[in-house]
Design an enzyme around this catalytic site. Sequence first.
Site, short mmCIF file in Angstrom:
data_model
loop_
_atom_site.label_atom_id
_atom_site.label_comp_id
_atom_site.label_asym_id
_atom_site.label_seq_id
_atom_site.Cartn_x
_atom_site.Cartn_y
_atom_site.Cartn_z
CD1 TRP A 30 -12.41 -6.09 -9.85
CD2 TRP A 30 -11.44 -5.36 -11.91
NE1 TRP A 30 -11.75 -7.17 -10.50
CE2 TRP A 30 -10.99 -6.87 -11.73
CE3 TRP A 30 -10.93 -4.71 -13.00
CZ2 TRP A 30 -10.47 -7.44 -12.55
CZ3 TRP A 30 -10.18 -5.45 -14.04
CH2 TRP A 30 -9.78 -6.78 -13.88
NE ARG B 236 -1.58 6.47 1.15
CZ ARG B 236 -1.82 5.48 2.16
NH1 ARG B 236 -1.61 5.66 3.50
NH2 ARG B 236 -1.99 4.29 1.76
CG HIS C 212 0.31 1.90 -9.21
ND1 HIS C 212 0.05 1.57 -7.92
CD2 HIS C 212 -0.84 2.64 -9.63
CE1 HIS C 212 -1.34 1.96 -7.68
NE2 HIS C 212 -1.74 2.61 -8.60
CG LEU D 54 9.83 -16.66 -3.08
CD1 LEU D 54 9.76 -16.74 -1.56
CD2 LEU D 54 10.40 -15.49 -3.58
CG ASP E 135 -2.09 0.86 1.31
OD1 ASP E 135 -2.38 1.39 0.20
OD2 ASP E 135 -2.89 1.22 2.13
N GLY E 136 0.25 2.32 -0.50
CA GLY E 136 0.99 3.64 -0.46
C GLY E 136 1.66 4.09 -1.87
C1 FPP Z 1 -1.98 0.01 -3.12
O1 FPP Z 1 -1.63 1.59 -3.25
C2 FPP Z 1 -1.34 -0.42 -4.27
C3 FPP Z 1 -2.11 -1.10 -5.33
C4 FPP Z 1 -3.50 -1.32 -5.20
C5 FPP Z 1 -1.47 -1.98 -6.45
C6 FPP Z 1 -0.21 -2.46 -6.15
C7 FPP Z 1 0.44 -3.04 -7.27
C8 FPP Z 1 1.85 -2.83 -7.64
C9 FPP Z 1 2.82 -2.64 -6.69
C10 FPP Z 1 2.12 -2.98 -9.12
C11 FPP Z 1 1.55 -4.18 -10.10
C12 FPP Z 1 1.76 -5.39 -9.64
C13 FPP Z 1 2.77 -6.51 -10.15
C14 FPP Z 1 2.61 -7.72 -9.41
C15 FPP Z 1 3.83 -6.29 -11.19
P1 FPP Z 1 -2.68 2.80 -3.33
O2 FPP Z 1 -2.71 2.81 -4.83
O3 FPP Z 1 -3.86 2.47 -2.83
O4 FPP Z 1 -2.02 3.59 -2.63
P2 FPP Z 1 -2.50 4.90 -1.73
O5 FPP Z 1 -3.18 4.45 -0.66
O6 FPP Z 1 -1.49 5.66 -1.57
O7 FPP Z 1 -3.56 5.59 -2.85
#
Ligand code: FPP
Length: 242
Positions: A70, A25, A38, A132, A21-22
Amino acid sequence: MSNEPSLDMSKIPKHIAIIMDGNGRWAKERNLPRALGHKAGVEAIRKIVKECDRLGVKYLTLYAFSTENWNRPIKEVDSLMKLLVEYLKKEVEELNVNDVVVNSIGNISKLPLICREELNNAYEKTKNNKGLILNLALNYGGRSEIVDAVKEISSDLINKKISKDQINEELISKYMYTSKMPDPDLIIRPSGELRLSNFLLWQGAYSELWFSDINWPDFHEKQLQSAIMDYQKRDRRFGKVK
Ligand code: FPP
């Protein structure tokens, strides 16, 4: 990277699960579009996969896309799907050389075809590896996983493949997406949020939880080691007294 002196290599968690998460931000703090958050998150994935492999963690489950994600703007959903395809295309060879198995959990059938193809390709290439097991949770939701399990159990009951008396915790675990793996020992969530957000609800019953304020793109080897060190100090009683 050298081992932290206080990391006990004989007590490395077998299964680590991470709510990444994050990213948003992280991007906002830098005046960047969320997609770049991302993208930076993928760099953190690369580091953490390598470090888990090096430390001898057997299973790493990453919450990459939830059933609720989604509802994000279509542009952001597209960019996440693209990053997944890019990551798999770019990394599968190296993951294979490092003996990693690329697996997924969640309702993959709803993902775009290109994602399914790349996931399948990565799995086929790596399925016989012995290192792994990298478990990507995609279109994953703990509640919908339980709903799917209940549906399958009901249909096996109706078809007399199982009897009511056989239904117990062990059997239910076998109907989960994670049927072939142990429950997570440690669930990590960066970014300061203190909740599970529908992640591994059944499997996390006795997981140790570890939270940190830093955002996922800034989560590096050092943070993973701190989480494991804290985990090693925990007294896991599973409801019993010692
Ligand atoms: C949460 O941060 C993160 C996600 C919803 C997506 C996680 C995905 C990746 C790190 C990349 C794609 C995956 C792979 C396996 C290559 P947020 O967007 O909710 O952050 P926020 O809460 O700060 O807005």
